[in-house]
Write a protein that holds these residues in place. Structure first.
Motif, mmCIF file in Angstrom:
data_model
loop_
_atom_site.group_PDB
_atom_site.id
_atom_site.type_symbol
_atom_site.label_atom_id
_atom_site.label_comp_id
_atom_site.label_asym_id
_atom_site.label_seq_id
_atom_site.Cartn_x
_atom_site.Cartn_y
_atom_site.Cartn_z
ATOM 1 N N THR A 3 0.839 -1.209 0.000
ATOM 2 C CA THR A 3 0.000 0.000 0.000
ATOM 3 C C THR A 3 0.872 1.258 0.000
ATOM 4 O O THR A 3 2.089 1.203 0.230
ATOM 5 N N ASP A 4 0.223 2.397 -0.227
ATOM 6 C CA ASP A 4 0.870 3.707 -0.136
ATOM 7 C C ASP A 4 2.118 3.801 -1.012
ATOM 8 O O ASP A 4 3.159 4.332 -0.590
ATOM 9 N N LEU A 5 2.021 3.303 -2.231
ATOM 10 C CA LEU A 5 3.175 3.333 -3.131
ATOM 11 C C LEU A 5 3.450 4.760 -3.600
ATOM 12 O O LEU A 5 2.548 5.471 -4.045
ATOM 13 N N ARG A 6 4.714 5.164 -3.486
ATOM 14 C CA ARG A 6 5.136 6.481 -3.961
ATOM 15 C C ARG A 6 6.549 6.378 -4.492
ATOM 16 O O ARG A 6 7.403 5.698 -3.902
ATOM 17 N N ALA A 7 6.815 7.054 -5.603
ATOM 18 C CA ALA A 7 8.153 7.072 -6.184
ATOM 19 C C ALA A 7 8.854 8.380 -5.819
ATOM 20 O O ALA A 7 8.200 9.394 -5.548
ATOM 21 N N HIS A 8 10.182 8.347 -5.826
ATOM 22 C CA HIS A 8 10.938 9.547 -5.499
ATOM 23 C C HIS A 8 12.332 9.460 -6.108
ATOM 24 O O HIS A 8 12.858 8.379 -6.345
ATOM 25 N N HIS A 9 12.920 10.624 -6.374
ATOM 26 C CA HIS A 9 14.273 10.690 -6.909
ATOM 27 C C HIS A 9 15.285 10.792 -5.769
ATOM 28 O O HIS A 9 15.005 11.389 -4.724
ATOM 29 N N LEU A 10 16.460 10.234 -6.027
ATOM 30 C CA LEU A 10 17.549 10.264 -5.059
ATOM 31 C C LEU A 10 18.770 10.894 -5.724
ATOM 32 O O LEU A 10 19.469 10.240 -6.511
ATOM 33 N N PRO A 11 19.061 12.170 -5.453
ATOM 34 C CA PRO A 11 20.250 12.807 -6.022
ATOM 35 C C PRO A 11 21.513 12.371 -5.266
ATOM 36 O O PRO A 11 21.699 12.717 -4.098
ATOM 37 N N LEU A 12 22.354 11.605 -5.916
ATOM 38 C CA LEU A 12 23.485 10.961 -5.256
ATOM 39 C C LEU A 12 24.629 11.945 -5.003
ATOM 40 O O LEU A 12 24.848 12.885 -5.773
ATOM 41 N N SER A 13 25.379 11.686 -3.938
ATOM 42 C CA SER A 13 26.428 12.618 -3.516
ATOM 43 C C SER A 13 27.637 12.616 -4.438
ATOM 44 O O SER A 13 28.571 13.400 -4.234
ATOM 45 N N THR A 14 27.648 11.755 -5.446
ATOM 46 C CA THR A 14 28.747 11.754 -6.411
ATOM 47 C C THR A 14 28.692 12.955 -7.345
ATOM 48 O O THR A 14 29.617 13.166 -8.137
ATOM 49 N N HIS A 15 27.604 13.741 -7.289
ATOM 50 C CA HIS A 15 27.491 14.929 -8.144
ATOM 51 C C HIS A 15 26.871 16.053 -7.322
ATOM 52 O O HIS A 15 25.717 16.408 -7.478
ATOM 53 N N ARG A 16 27.687 16.630 -6.429
ATOM 54 C CA ARG A 16 27.194 17.685 -5.551
ATOM 55 C C ARG A 16 27.484 19.057 -6.141
ATOM 56 O O ARG A 16 28.573 19.287 -6.688
ATOM 57 N N PRO A 17 26.548 19.988 -6.016
ATOM 58 C CA PRO A 17 26.844 21.379 -6.381
ATOM 59 C C PRO A 17 27.682 22.023 -5.279
ATOM 60 O O PRO A 17 27.942 21.413 -4.233
ATOM 61 N N THR A 18 28.101 23.253 -5.476
ATOM 62 C CA THR A 18 28.770 23.976 -4.400
ATOM 63 C C THR A 18 27.760 24.175 -3.263
ATOM 64 O O THR A 18 26.563 24.348 -3.509
#
Length: 378
Positions: free
Chosen positions: A238-253
């Motif tokens: 139940t309660d299925l939800r998708a989400h993005h995970l911005p990985l720390s291998t590409h960090r901005p300043t």
């Protein structure tokens, strides 16, 4: 004029508000698009390292009422597995509960909570103005993977191979002793499924994989979840939800001038495990303190603090993620962790906290890789 405005009231934002108040900021405004409690797509895993940061911020009771998970089972893409006791127990607390508790702690510490969606950011020499109306000496952007503050600083979203997509739901817990379960997948690598028992008969279950330039459908994510967690009946999720995970291998300043970024807005997701709560709390606390202490130089002071506290770990986790792009390296790591408890602890610390690779762990994994390449004896 607010001393510090925090945009986003998830773990990074709540920690930033708490950090700012503890650093002496008198007027702290905490903004979020939603009223609390609210759901948030996540694995809900709370490692002991996250609780350490909360203790530093004076927050107790964040996991009260939830059973500790004493063990972690990790299955490699080749089918091998390791199951050991964690150095310290973890917890599974739905974000609807966990985040609301942190927001309540921030409000109790003196921050003002307001429902507001930020759309426009103006930086001036002596202040930052949000939506032409809210003015702060410094601003912390803790507004997640789609951060408005990040875009205002000119940073695009993470590109493919540095961005993952996951789907999460709740299902009846698998039988057996309570443990965190992570099952990596040889197909669509890097990818894995998880099952984290909550303690009330349910578990947070999900599946995620790194994006590689091809769109991922909901049906694909659910099919992979069912394949990797055969004990989970898809009809019961139940309660299925998708989400993005911005990985720390590409960090901005980390920021510019009076604006700093924390948590997912800074792409602080562990590339090895997808863990983000500890990073969110640690970076949020540092961001809030920097914004309160020296608002005109918040970005510089924050970058220094972040480098001191997480810099070496982030370099090591990036190396681990690069190595883990090779499935056979992960299989060798699982075998090494099964044979050597110190290797297991190093892997856990690297994936759930701020641990580092060491020579012993690399040597044990290297030996496993070499054995794989050795021709069989006749």
């Amino acid at each position: 004029m607010w001393d510090v405005i925090v945009v986003g009231a998830g773990p990074a934002g709540a920690a930033a508000a708490l950090g700012a108040r503890r650093a002496g900021a008198e007027r702290v405004l905490l903004l979020d698009r939603y009223d609390f409690p609210r759901d948030k797509a996540c694995g809900d895993g709370i490692a002991a390292h996250a609780l350490d940061v909360l203790a530093e911020l004076g927050v107790t009771g964040a996991v009260d009422g939830y059973a500790p998970l004493p063990a972690l089972r990790l299955a490699g893409p080749g089918g091998g597995a390791v199951a050991r006791m964690l150095p310290r127990p973890a917890y599974t607390v739905p974000r609807r509960v966990f985040d609301a508790r942190l927001v309540a702690a921030a409000v109790a510490a003196g921050a003002e909570l307001r429902r507001h969606t930020v759309r426009r950011v103006e930086q001036h020499a002596d202040r930052v103005v949000l939506d032409g109306d809210l003015t702060g000496r410094a601003v912390v952007g803790a507004d997640g993977a789609g951060s408005v503050l990040r875009r205002a600083l000119g940073h695009p979203a993470n590109p493919d191979r540095h961005l993952a997509l996951a789907i999460r739901g709740y299902a009846p817990a698998l039988p057996g002793p309570p443990e965190q379960l992570i099952v990596t997948s040889s197909a669509h690598w890097p990818a894995y499924a998880w099952s984290f028992p909550i303690g009330d008969g349910r578990a947070n279950v999900g599946y995620g994989e790194v994006l590689r330039g091809e769109p991922l459908t909901r049906a694909h994510l659910l099919d992979r979840l069912a394949d990797l967690l055969p004990g989970v009946e898809p009809a019961t999720v139940t309660d299925l939800r998708a989400h993005h995970l911005p990985l720390s291998t590409h960090r901005p300043t980390p920021g510019r001038g009076r604006v700093v970024l924390a948590g997912d807005a800074l792409s602080l997701i562990n590339p090895f495990t997808g863990e983000g709560i500890f990073y969110a709390l640690r970076s949020g606390a540092l961001a809030g303190a920097a914004a309160a202490g020296t608002p005109a130089h918040a970005a510089r002071r924050y970058a220094e603090a972040l480098r001191d506290r997480l810099g070496t770990h982030l370099r090591h986790s990036s190396v681990a993620a690069w190595l883990a792009r090779r499935r056979w390296v992960v299989d060798a790591a699982v075998r090494a962790a099964r044979r050597d408890e110190r290797v297991y602890r190093t892997v856990v610390e690297l994936g759930l906290g701020d641990g580092r690779l060491d020579a012993r762990t690399l040597a044990r994994i290297g030996a496993g890789v070499a054995a794989r390449d050795r021709p069989p004896r006749h």
